[in-house]
Design a protein around this motif. Structure first.
Motif: not given
Length: 256
Positions: A148, A151, A183, A187
């Motif tokens: 995360k 990202a 995942q 994402c």
């Protein structure tokens, strides 16, 4: 190298490490600049020769100093570049393993998530993470625990350099990493909804590669993809059109 030369080299290295341990931040700044000038582009074996087979002792000091001071920005850019010399040294992954074991990867991820980190420091941290990722699957899996954060750098960064480096890291993580493939895929789909046209363009480029490895497309991809096809930014439209051949078959989405 003769025994006499080896002893002299060991003495120089010990003197260097003592100076580092006793030096204030100005002394360390000077030493880092000298280290960068003398060692940029060197191999693992060259570093070991110059540091009398104990170059790891200096890498450990760099990693610890970075972990303790990154929140203050104390010559962080120099620290990251110096660590980069070790991580990019060819022909060996010893330094990668040691950096990982000393918590270096986690510190790099902390730098990315720290609100006060400078943009250029985030870019350098991403470059180091890219080097680590390129080291193999076990490194990719550890980095993906904080996907995360990477990202967010791609979606929210103010500079194209940071965005492109974050994208290169995501691209690297998407290869040879089956444990986190889904995942990463999800994402990328989430990133399609970000407001940055540059980030959208980069994400679509990688998404096309990831999608080709999967049998079906996630249902969540359809709506953001259709929105991209209506984007006012031609470069985003162009990437989106690469995926416009969306087929519905047996209730599943798949790309042609």
């Amino acid at each position: 190298m003769s025994t006499e030369e080896e002893q002299a080299n060991i003495g120089e290295v010990l003197s260097f490490l003592r100076e580092w341990d006793r030096g204030d931040k100005k002394v360390r700044c000077r030493m880092l600049n000298t280290f960068l000038t003398q060692n940029t582009g060197t191999t693992f074996y060259e570093l070991e020769l110059r540091f009398a087979q104990v170059a790891s002792l200096f890498l450990a000091r760099l990693t610890t100093w970075m972990r303790l001071t990154y929140m203050f920005g104390t010559f962080l850019g120099l620290q990251l570049k110096a660590i980069g010399i070790f991580l990019s040294a060819s022909s060996h992954d010893q330094y990668l393993m040691e950096f990982l074991e000393d918590g270096g990867v986690l510190t790099l991820l902390d730098i990315l998530s720290y609100a006060q980190s400078k943009e250029e420091d985030k870019t350098e941290a991403l470059r180091l993470l890219l080097t680590v990722s390129n080291g193999g699957r076990k490194y990719k899996e550890i980095i993906c625990e904080s996907l995360k954060v990477i990202a967010e750098c791609l979606a929210e960064s103010d500079t194209e350099e940071t965005q492109e480096t974050a994208w290169a890291l995501l691209e690297s993580l998407s290869h040879g990493n089956p444990k986190h493939q889904n995942q990463i895929y999800k994402c990328l789909i989430t990133l399609m909804t970000c407001t940055s046209p540059k980030a959208q363009q980069l994400v679509l480029h990688t998404l096309r590669t990831v999608q080709s490895k999967l049998k079906t497309a996630h249902h969540g991809i359809v709506e953001p993809l259709l929105k991209m096809l209506r984007s006012l930014h031609l470069e985003v439209q162009d990437e989106g059109k690469q995926k416009r051949c969306l087929r519905l078959s047996g209730g599943h989405c798949s790309f042609g």
